[in-house]
Scaffold this motif. Structure first.
Motif, PDB file in Angstrom:
ATOM      1  N   LEU A   1     -18.309  66.495  50.103  1.00 36.04           N
ATOM      2  CA  LEU A   1     -19.497  65.402  51.328  1.00 36.04           C
ATOM      3  C   LEU A   1     -19.504  64.318  50.053  1.00 36.04           C
ATOM      4  O   LEU A   1     -19.961  64.358  49.172  1.00 36.04           O
TER       5      LEU A   1
ATOM      6  N   GLU B   1     -18.815  66.258  59.069  1.00 38.31           N
ATOM      7  CA  GLU B   1     -18.876  66.096  60.430  1.00 38.31           C
ATOM      8  C   GLU B   1     -18.809  66.153  61.988  1.00 38.31           C
ATOM      9  O   GLU B   1     -18.608  66.532  62.793  1.00 38.31           O
TER      10      GLU B   1
ATOM     11  N   LEU C   1     -20.680  74.768  53.898  1.00 39.09           N
ATOM     12  CA  LEU C   1     -21.490  73.219  54.108  1.00 39.09           C
ATOM     13  C   LEU C   1     -22.451  73.959  55.521  1.00 39.09           C
ATOM     14  O   LEU C   1     -23.996  73.076  54.707  1.00 39.09           O
TER      15      LEU C   1
ATOM     16  N   SER D   1     -26.082  71.439  55.237  1.00 34.78           N
ATOM     17  CA  SER D   1     -26.663  70.046  55.621  1.00 34.78           C
ATOM     18  C   SER D   1     -27.528  70.523  56.598  1.00 34.78           C
ATOM     19  O   SER D   1     -28.367  71.687  56.409  1.00 34.78           O
TER      20      SER D   1
ATOM     21  N   PHE E   1     -25.793  68.008  62.804  1.00 32.29           N
ATOM     22  CA  PHE E   1     -24.818  68.491  61.654  1.00 32.29           C
ATOM     23  C   PHE E   1     -24.708  69.760  61.540  1.00 32.29           C
ATOM     24  O   PHE E   1     -23.643  70.523  61.568  1.00 32.29           O
ATOM     25  N   GLN E   2     -26.075  70.466  60.926  1.00 31.27           N
ATOM     26  CA  GLN E   2     -25.659  71.829  60.752  1.00 31.27           C
ATOM     27  C   GLN E   2     -25.995  72.689  62.205  1.00 31.27           C
ATOM     28  O   GLN E   2     -24.985  73.302  62.625  1.00 31.27           O
TER      29      GLN E   2
END
Length: 467
Positions: free
Chosen positions: A68, A77, A110, A114, A118-119
């Protein structure tokens, strides 16, 4: 993604040429351009041939696995967004390809790092993957997916939680995951997933609940956590597959005397009656089985009998046969004998003995025969006109119907208060033939029992180790 990225006209593109262009952009050092191109690939994915998209998957998986950086939105993303678009395509083949191409470990890594949009994109993508592919579920499980999902659920926003619950409902299709879920105290989340989200996800969760509920300890834990109203809600509001699955799970939960009344109080009995009347043969079978379980409690038996009487008054022969079959079983329960009589079912069952549907006649004849073993019911059966109809049934095409009719008439004839009213039955040749056949069957059964007893004794005495 970023609202400043506006989708343009892409008709008539040479997709092979566009693919090479995208590969050159990814090979460049311009991360902003890479992000823009990847987002546009996601937009385009609805129109791009699936074979072209499949070639892009390894590139996107590699982007997803990069460390990241500080750029917002990140290339990870953008890659997750693009893969999420891919996984919504077609018949699921591309979705399976994404899941088996290394995306799952990267998404898992991730998810905890996140937040927000994004999550949510990561969760949607993973949800799509494991919903359509059983192998991807195994991959997710073997990479510690259950533990990660449970941890993220505990800290995620309300917007992301439904997708994570759907992932959980897919994961628990793996048996090993169900075992771990119990050890991690995740049953409450499984119940939550059965009550929320897409119907296919709720159905998966209900299926897992049914599998777990077979164990007495887990059954009690599920009930304590509130599973009954959730399953009843799915039985009420679900599509047919969801109703069948929830109904079966409720039947499993009901198979303990402590839960017979809570299931009924939650409103399950009318819903099972609807299942009994419905078009699905499996639904009828499930409803019959669950009614026979719930009727062990007398107050439940009263409610069930009332619904069965209503079904018998309807016009659906398949439902009538199923209802008569349940009444047949209930007539053998000590406390339900009076329940069946007081429900008003007896005249309806007598009427069904003349039905043109063979299955209906057989089930009704079985119920009448079972009722004929009770003195008070024999009187009501005779008063309802059972005898002349049973006499006609001695000539029925179904051997089962004939045997049941004869058995009921024998019970009537052995009742001193009724013997004079049906004495003429012994002059009927068909009745005598059935009596002779039943006598031969009973004699054969008794001979077999004696032979088996004698054989067991001989084996015991000749056993060299016991001599």
């Amino acid at each position: 993604m970023d609202p400043s990225y506006q989708r343009g006209p892409y008709t008539g593109l040479d997709w092979v040429q566009a693919t090479h262009l995208y590969e050159r952009v990814i090979a460049s050092e311009n991360e902003a351009l890479q992000i823009r191109a990847t987002v546009e690939l996601g937009w385009l994915s609805e129109d791009v041939p699936e074979s072209i998209l499949a070639q892009m998957v390894p590139i996107l998986v590699e982007l997803l696995g990069r460390p990241l950086g500080d750029h917002q939105p990140s290339i990870q993303e953008a890659a997750a967004y693009c893969l999420n678009c891919f996984t919504r395509r077609g018949d699921g083949a591309l979705c399976m390809h994404v899941g088996q191409s290394g995306a799952i470990p990267s998404i898992l890594g991730l998810l905890p790092q996140s937040a927000g949009r994004f999550q949510r994109i990561l969760a949607k993508c993973l949800r799509n993957i494991v919903s359509c592919d059983s192998l991807s579920r195994v991959i997710l499980a073997r990479n510690g997916g259950l533990e990660v999902i449970l941890d993220v659920i505990a800290s995620c926003s309300d917007d992301t939680r439904p997708y994570l619950l759907e992932i959980l409902s897919a994961l628990v299709m793996v048996r090993e995951v169900r075992r771990v879920l119990v050890n991690l105290d995740g049953l409450s989340l499984l119940i939550e997933s059965a009550g929320n989200g897409k119907m296919v996800s709720r159905t998966r969760a209900a299926h897992a609940i049914g599998l777990l509920g077979v164990t007495r300890r887990l059954r009690q834990k599920l009930v304590d956590l509130g599973v009954i109203p959730v399953l009843v809600g799915l039985l009420q509001d679900g599509d047919m597959l969801a109703k069948l699955t929830a109904g079966n799970a409720l039947g499993i939960i009901s198979s303990h005397v402590d839960y017979l009344r809570p299931v009924a109080r939650a409103g399950a009995i009318p819903l099972f009656a609807e299942l009994l009347e419905g078009p699905d043969p499996l639904g009828k079978e499930i409803a019959e089985d669950v009614f026979c379980i719930l009727a062990v409690a007398e107050e439940n038996a009263v409610l069930i009998a009332g619904h069965l009487v209503r079904v018998l008054q309807g016009g659906n022969d398949e439902a009538k046969a199923a209802a008569a079959d349940v009444l047949w079983d209930l007539s053998g329960y000590k406390h339900s004998v009076s329940v069946v009589r007081e429900s008003g079912a007896i005249p309806l069952l007598i009427g069904l003995l003349s039905c043109g549907n063979n299955d209906v006649r057989e089930k009704a004849a079985g119920a009448v025969t079972q009722l004929s073993y009770n003195e008070a019911d024999r009187e009501d059966l005779v008063n309802a006109g059972a005898v002349p109809i049973l006499l006609r049934l001695l000539h029925d095409e179904s051997e089962e119907v004939k045997d049941n009719a004869a058995e009921a008439l024998i019970n009537f004839s052995e009742d001193p208060s009724l013997s004079d009213r049906i004495s003429e039955v012994f002059d009927i040749p068909a009745f005598q033939n059935i009596l002779d056949r039943l006598a031969r069957i009973r004699a054969s059964d008794e001979h077999m029992v004696r032979s088996l007893d004698r054989m067991n004794v001989e084996q015991f005495t000749e056993d060299p180790e016991l001599a």
